[in-house]
Write a protein that holds these residues in place. Structure first.
Motif, PDB file in Angstrom:
ATOM      1  N   PRO A   1       0.815  -1.226   0.000  1.00 13.13           N
ATOM      2  CA  PRO A   1       0.000   0.000   0.000  1.00 13.13           C
ATOM      3  C   PRO A   1       0.846   1.273   0.000  1.00 13.13           C
ATOM      4  N   GLU A   2       2.044   1.196   0.563  1.00 13.45           N
ATOM      5  CA  GLU A   2       2.922   2.370   0.608  1.00 13.45           C
ATOM      6  C   GLU A   2       3.437   2.757  -0.760  1.00 13.45           C
ATOM      7  N   ASP A   3       3.265   1.913  -1.743  1.00 12.58           N
ATOM      8  CA  ASP A   3       3.693   2.214  -3.108  1.00 12.58           C
ATOM      9  C   ASP A   3       2.617   2.937  -3.907  1.00 12.58           C
ATOM     10  N   THR A   4       1.460   3.128  -3.306  1.00 11.59           N
ATOM     11  CA  THR A   4       0.383   3.840  -3.991  1.00 11.59           C
ATOM     12  C   THR A   4       0.785   5.287  -4.239  1.00 11.59           C
ATOM     13  N   ALA A   5       0.740   5.705  -5.493  1.00 17.51           N
ATOM     14  CA  ALA A   5       1.169   7.046  -5.877  1.00 17.51           C
ATOM     15  C   ALA A   5       0.963   7.221  -7.379  1.00 17.51           C
ATOM     16  N   VAL A   6       1.153   8.432  -7.831  1.00 13.36           N
ATOM     17  CA  VAL A   6       1.275   8.686  -9.268  1.00 13.36           C
ATOM     18  C   VAL A   6       2.751   8.595  -9.616  1.00 13.36           C
ATOM     19  N   TYR A   7       3.063   7.823 -10.618  1.00  6.68           N
ATOM     20  CA  TYR A   7       4.436   7.589 -11.021  1.00  6.68           C
ATOM     21  C   TYR A   7       4.743   8.385 -12.289  1.00  6.68           C
ATOM     22  N   PHE A   8       5.871   9.080 -12.254  1.00  5.71           N
ATOM     23  CA  PHE A   8       6.303   9.923 -13.356  1.00  5.71           C
ATOM     24  C   PHE A   8       7.699   9.508 -13.809  1.00  5.71           C
ATOM     25  N   CYS A   9       7.975   9.718 -15.094  1.00 10.05           N
ATOM     26  CA  CYS A   9       9.355   9.604 -15.556  1.00 10.05           C
ATOM     27  C   CYS A   9       9.794  10.953 -16.123  1.00 10.05           C
ATOM     28  N   ALA A  10      11.079  11.156 -16.114  1.00  9.44           N
ATOM     29  CA  ALA A  10      11.656  12.395 -16.622  1.00  9.44           C
ATOM     30  C   ALA A  10      13.095  12.118 -17.029  1.00  9.44           C
ATOM     31  N   ILE A  11      13.661  12.989 -17.844  1.00  6.94           N
ATOM     32  CA  ILE A  11      15.027  12.758 -18.309  1.00  6.94           C
ATOM     33  C   ILE A  11      16.006  13.753 -17.701  1.00  6.94           C
ATOM     34  N   GLY A  12      17.203  13.269 -17.477  1.00  7.08           N
ATOM     35  CA  GLY A  12      18.271  14.086 -16.945  1.00  7.08           C
ATOM     36  C   GLY A  12      19.397  14.178 -17.944  1.00  7.08           C
ATOM     37  N   GLY A  13      20.063  15.324 -17.940  1.00  4.95           N
ATOM     38  CA  GLY A  13      21.181  15.512 -18.835  1.00  4.95           C
ATOM     39  C   GLY A  13      20.871  16.419 -20.005  1.00  4.95           C
ATOM     40  N   VAL A  14      19.644  16.948 -20.034  1.00  9.52           N
ATOM     41  CA  VAL A  14      19.335  17.942 -21.068  1.00  9.52           C
ATOM     42  C   VAL A  14      20.131  19.215 -20.779  1.00  9.52           C
ATOM     43  N   ARG A  15      20.188  19.552 -19.503  1.00 11.92           N
ATOM     44  CA  ARG A  15      20.939  20.741 -19.076  1.00 11.92           C
ATOM     45  C   ARG A  15      22.228  20.303 -18.381  1.00 11.92           C
ATOM     46  N   ALA A  16      23.280  21.065 -18.570  1.00 10.28           N
ATOM     47  CA  ALA A  16      24.583  20.732 -17.987  1.00 10.28           C
ATOM     48  C   ALA A  16      24.511  20.653 -16.471  1.00 10.28           C
ATOM     49  N   SER A  17      23.627  21.408 -15.867  1.00 12.23           N
ATOM     50  CA  SER A  17      23.543  21.448 -14.405  1.00 12.23           C
ATOM     51  C   SER A  17      23.155  20.093 -13.819  1.00 12.23           C
ATOM     52  N   TRP A  18      22.483  19.267 -14.617  1.00 11.42           N
ATOM     53  CA  TRP A  18      22.105  17.936 -14.095  1.00 11.42           C
ATOM     54  C   TRP A  18      23.335  17.132 -13.730  1.00 11.42           C
ATOM     55  N   TYR A  19      24.424  17.315 -14.478  1.00  9.28           N
ATOM     56  CA  TYR A  19      25.614  16.484 -14.293  1.00  9.28           C
ATOM     57  C   TYR A  19      26.361  16.785 -12.999  1.00  9.28           C
ATOM     58  N   ILE A  20      26.010  17.872 -12.326  1.00 11.36           N
ATOM     59  CA  ILE A  20      26.658  18.166 -11.039  1.00 11.36           C
ATOM     60  C   ILE A  20      26.349  17.063 -10.041  1.00 11.36           C
ATOM     61  N   ALA A  21      25.104  16.661  -9.964  1.00 12.33           N
ATOM     62  CA  ALA A  21      24.699  15.612  -9.025  1.00 12.33           C
ATOM     63  C   ALA A  21      24.332  14.309  -9.726  1.00 12.33           C
ATOM     64  N   GLY A  22      24.178  14.354 -11.035  1.00 15.44           N
ATOM     65  CA  GLY A  22      23.815  13.140 -11.751  1.00 15.44           C
ATOM     66  C   GLY A  22      22.448  12.638 -11.336  1.00 15.44           C
TER      67      GLY A  22
END
Length: 130
Positions: free
Chosen positions: A88-109
């Motif tokens: 039951p704790e897994d009940t939620a809306v699940y989303f996907c998204a992409i990282g690495g479009v912007r250079a700033s993503w690579y700071i934390a990966g």
């Protein structure tokens, strides 16, 4: 135009399994990292898994480690989230998204916060209930 679409959500009993898909259109998904997030009512959006683009390294939140598996299906230009032993704790809306479009993503990966991810899908509802 770059677009992501999640699918595969639904109602499942505790202990059951679901397979979520994050399908990309307008671009090649394996050029980017892909993360799955979820958001339960009244809670903040949390990242549960990520797969990198270069070495395909995967990460999991402790809450799903050992139960969920993220993988790429390059033939379908998608990323799959296999979810087993759901509770039951897994009940939620699940989303996907992409990282690495912007250079700033690579700071934390993959550890980057939601604001560093782009092209969010519309989400798919997962409900775990008997």
């Amino acid at each position: 135009q770059m677009h992501l679409a999640e699918s595969g959500g639904g109602l499942v009993q505790p202990g059951g399994s679901l397979t979520l898909s994050c399908a990309a259109s307008g671009f090649t998904l394996n050029m980017y990292a892909v993360a799955w997030f979820r958001q339960a009512p009244g809670k903040e959006r949390e990242q549960i898994s990520c797969i990198k683009n270069v070495d395909h390294t995967t990460t999991y939140d402790d809450s799903v480690k050992g139960r969920f598996t993220i993988s790429r299906d390059n033939l379908k230009n998608s990323v799959i989230l296999q979810m087993n032993n759901l509770g039951p704790e897994d009940t939620a809306v699940y989303f996907c998204a992409i990282g690495g479009v912007r250079a700033s993503w690579y700071i934390a990966g993959c550890s980057a916060g939601p604001s560093e991810y782009d092209y969010w899908g519309q989400g798919t509802q997962v409900t775990v209930s008997s």
